[in-house]
Motif scaffolding. Structure first.
Motif, PDB file in Angstrom:
ATOM      1  N   LEU A  50       0.647  -1.447  -0.018  1.00 42.66           N
ATOM      2  CA  LEU A  50       0.045   0.052   0.047  1.00 42.66           C
ATOM      3  C   LEU A  50       0.925   1.218   0.257  1.00 42.66           C
ATOM      4  O   LEU A  50       0.631   2.294  -0.581  1.00 42.66           O
ATOM      5  CB  LEU A  50      -0.850  -0.039   1.172  1.00 42.66           C
ATOM      6  CG  LEU A  50      -1.914  -1.172   1.086  1.00 42.66           C
ATOM      7  CD1 LEU A  50      -2.755  -0.921   2.367  1.00 42.66           C
ATOM      8  CD2 LEU A  50      -2.821  -1.188  -0.163  1.00 42.66           C
ATOM      9  N   SER A  51       2.182   1.228   0.326  1.00 37.05           N
ATOM     10  CA  SER A  51       2.825   2.219   0.523  1.00 37.05           C
ATOM     11  C   SER A  51       3.324   2.712  -0.847  1.00 37.05           C
ATOM     12  O   SER A  51       3.707   3.951  -0.838  1.00 37.05           O
ATOM     13  CB  SER A  51       4.269   1.983   1.502  1.00 37.05           C
ATOM     14  OG  SER A  51       5.115   0.843   1.066  1.00 37.05           O
ATOM     15  N   GLU A  52       3.160   1.936  -1.880  1.00 33.52           N
ATOM     16  CA  GLU A  52       3.509   2.089  -3.418  1.00 33.52           C
ATOM     17  C   GLU A  52       2.284   2.749  -3.665  1.00 33.52           C
ATOM     18  O   GLU A  52       2.270   2.918  -5.214  1.00 33.52           O
ATOM     19  CB  GLU A  52       4.116   0.762  -3.768  1.00 33.52           C
ATOM     20  CG  GLU A  52       5.525   0.502  -3.357  1.00 33.52           C
ATOM     21  CD  GLU A  52       6.078  -0.743  -3.682  1.00 33.52           C
ATOM     22  OE1 GLU A  52       5.513  -1.353  -4.660  1.00 33.52           O
ATOM     23  OE2 GLU A  52       6.832  -1.312  -3.242  1.00 33.52           O
ATOM     24  N   GLY A  53       1.056   2.804  -3.388  1.00 29.34           N
ATOM     25  CA  GLY A  53      -0.164   3.112  -4.210  1.00 29.34           C
ATOM     26  C   GLY A  53      -0.221   4.708  -4.241  1.00 29.34           C
ATOM     27  O   GLY A  53       0.458   5.283  -3.146  1.00 29.34           O
ATOM     28  N   ASP A  54      -1.180   5.012  -4.892  1.00 27.71           N
ATOM     29  CA  ASP A  54      -1.410   6.604  -4.921  1.00 27.71           C
ATOM     30  C   ASP A  54      -2.434   6.961  -4.051  1.00 27.71           C
ATOM     31  O   ASP A  54      -3.180   6.081  -3.359  1.00 27.71           O
ATOM     32  CB  ASP A  54      -2.351   6.601  -6.500  1.00 27.71           C
ATOM     33  CG  ASP A  54      -1.225   6.739  -7.340  1.00 27.71           C
ATOM     34  OD1 ASP A  54      -0.182   6.816  -7.223  1.00 27.71           O
ATOM     35  OD2 ASP A  54      -1.698   6.189  -8.722  1.00 27.71           O
ATOM     36  N   VAL A  55      -2.038   7.998  -3.396  1.00 30.96           N
ATOM     37  CA  VAL A  55      -3.049   8.633  -2.053  1.00 30.96           C
ATOM     38  C   VAL A  55      -3.951   9.853  -2.590  1.00 30.96           C
ATOM     39  O   VAL A  55      -3.689  10.609  -3.594  1.00 30.96           O
ATOM     40  CB  VAL A  55      -2.252   9.031  -1.320  1.00 30.96           C
ATOM     41  CG1 VAL A  55      -2.802   9.935   0.160  1.00 30.96           C
ATOM     42  CG2 VAL A  55      -1.277   8.123  -0.387  1.00 30.96           C
ATOM     43  N   TYR A  56      -5.073   9.687  -2.665  1.00 29.58           N
ATOM     44  CA  TYR A  56      -6.359  10.343  -2.979  1.00 29.58           C
ATOM     45  C   TYR A  56      -7.123  10.884  -1.555  1.00 29.58           C
ATOM     46  O   TYR A  56      -7.933  10.066  -1.224  1.00 29.58           O
ATOM     47  CB  TYR A  56      -6.965  10.038  -3.908  1.00 29.58           C
ATOM     48  CG  TYR A  56      -6.461   9.245  -4.797  1.00 29.58           C
ATOM     49  CD1 TYR A  56      -6.176  10.046  -6.102  1.00 29.58           C
ATOM     50  CD2 TYR A  56      -6.376   7.871  -5.055  1.00 29.58           C
ATOM     51  CE1 TYR A  56      -5.361   9.459  -7.328  1.00 29.58           C
ATOM     52  CE2 TYR A  56      -5.665   7.371  -6.426  1.00 29.58           C
ATOM     53  CZ  TYR A  56      -5.428   8.002  -7.213  1.00 29.58           C
ATOM     54  OH  TYR A  56      -4.850   7.533  -8.355  1.00 29.58           O
TER      55      TYR A  56
END
Length: 102
Positions: A50-56
């Protein structure tokens, strides 16, 4: 018994996300406008980081299959994830970031 573990300093957040390890478990730290939050780094659906995912807007998207999670609570918000990820209490004292661990 839960313990508070120092995991970072506030000034180490060059970006909005960091990962720390605790006994082989990755914990993703996210710095949002209203504070720092910690959730399990591994997606509950397919073990994507999840740390590599995009944050919205306070949510993170798993980069593997697009499942969304609430950064503040770990709640799963969309398929294919059907279970939340663990969230951890966080506190900041004198510029140091602590996570409460089991």
């Amino acid at each position: 018994m839960a313990i508070w573990k120092k995991v970072a300093s506030e000034n180490e957040f060059d970006e909005h996300t960091r990962v720390v390890m605790d006994n082989g478990t990755g914990i993703a730290l996210f710095k949002l406008d209203d504070g720092i939050y910690a959730i399990n780094d591994q997606c509950s659906h397919a073990q994507g980081s999840l740390s590599e995912g995009d944050v919205y807007d306070g949510q993170v998207e798993c980069p593997q299959h697009g499942a969304m999670f609430d950064i503040r609570t770990g709640k799963n918000l969309s398929f294919p994830a059907v279970t939340p990820v663990k969230s951890y209490p966080v506190k900041v004292e004198n510029g140091d970031v602590y996570v409460e661990l089991d």
